[in-house]
Scaffold this motif. Sequence first.
Motif, mmCIF file in Angstrom:
data_model
loop_
_atom_site.group_PDB
_atom_site.id
_atom_site.type_symbol
_atom_site.label_atom_id
_atom_site.label_comp_id
_atom_site.label_asym_id
_atom_site.label_seq_id
_atom_site.Cartn_x
_atom_site.Cartn_y
_atom_site.Cartn_z
ATOM 1 N N GLU A 1 -7.487 3.750 -2.448
ATOM 2 C CA GLU A 1 -7.247 5.129 -2.033
ATOM 3 C C GLU A 1 -5.798 5.546 -2.273
ATOM 4 O O GLU A 1 -5.504 6.727 -2.434
ATOM 5 C CB GLU A 1 -7.620 5.299 -0.558
ATOM 6 N N ILE B 1 0.836 -1.202 0.000
ATOM 7 C CA ILE B 1 0.000 0.000 0.000
ATOM 8 C C ILE B 1 0.869 1.250 0.000
ATOM 9 O O ILE B 1 0.647 2.196 -0.768
ATOM 10 C CB ILE B 1 -0.937 0.017 1.221
ATOM 11 N N ARG C 1 1.137 4.018 -3.054
ATOM 12 C CA ARG C 1 0.956 5.466 -2.870
ATOM 13 C C ARG C 1 2.157 6.240 -3.397
ATOM 14 O O ARG C 1 2.013 7.312 -4.000
ATOM 15 C CB ARG C 1 0.726 5.775 -1.394
ATOM 16 N N GLY D 1 -7.481 0.322 1.056
ATOM 17 C CA GLY D 1 -6.266 1.126 1.154
ATOM 18 C C GLY D 1 -5.575 1.238 -0.185
ATOM 19 O O GLY D 1 -5.055 2.293 -0.545
ATOM 20 N N ASP E 1 -9.153 -4.356 4.680
ATOM 21 C CA ASP E 1 -8.717 -2.964 4.582
ATOM 22 C C ASP E 1 -7.640 -2.761 3.534
ATOM 23 O O ASP E 1 -7.453 -1.650 3.041
ATOM 24 C CB ASP E 1 -8.204 -2.486 5.947
ATOM 25 N N TYR E 2 -6.924 -3.834 3.179
ATOM 26 C CA TYR E 2 -5.871 -3.689 2.180
ATOM 27 C C TYR E 2 -6.445 -3.328 0.811
ATOM 28 O O TYR E 2 -5.842 -2.569 0.062
ATOM 29 C CB TYR E 2 -5.048 -4.972 2.090
#
Length: 220
Positions: free
Chosen positions: A96, A62, A66, A93, A89-90
């Motif tokens: 996003e 993640i 980013r 994440g 959540d990965y």
Amino acid sequence: MTRVVLVDDQAVVRAGFTVILESEGFEVVGEAANGTDAVRVARRERPDVVCMDVRMPGGDGITATRALAGPGVVDPVPVLVVSTFDLDDYVFGALEAGASGFLLKDAEPDVLVDAVRRVASGEGLVDQTLTRRVIDEFARRRSPAAPDETASGLLTAREHDILALLCRGQSNAEIAATLFLEASTVKSHLSRIMTKTGMRDRVQLVVWAYEHGIAAPMPR
């Protein structure tokens, strides 16, 4: 030839993906076993796609996503997240953080090949078995954003209609059927929407719509 960097902490996974992709004419130009090395290799090689695992020791996927494709990154590198996990959540994440798509590791070889090809071409995707679930859950996990009139004003009424259906996980063909359009017309509209918003693919366009209050979670 589409150039790919493979990122996974398991060498056997990288080897398997290399065999699959190179048999279909892709070129694997680099490998990494953690997120930190992934950023270094991707910036050096400038591939068309990075296939990125998420849970890795020595730097997670993640954070690496980013750094390569997140908001504000100049000349981002498209990232396809390939994971053994689906709705955790990965996944959210990764979206996003700027990922252009998400695929499960147990996907069939032809699905992997198609996913890499789509991300390289700017289409982006989430695993087709997860698309609606991922988009719906992604929306529900976010606090509803106030409508951004400036962002909304970028789009025509027809473009709003198409974007709303995209945010429900519909394919081009499904959107076309719903709105009584040709699939090619839907594709052209989506290309114009991405040009207007500065988004590079369909996945990030969905994220943009929720961030600007243009799309709202569907009621349960």
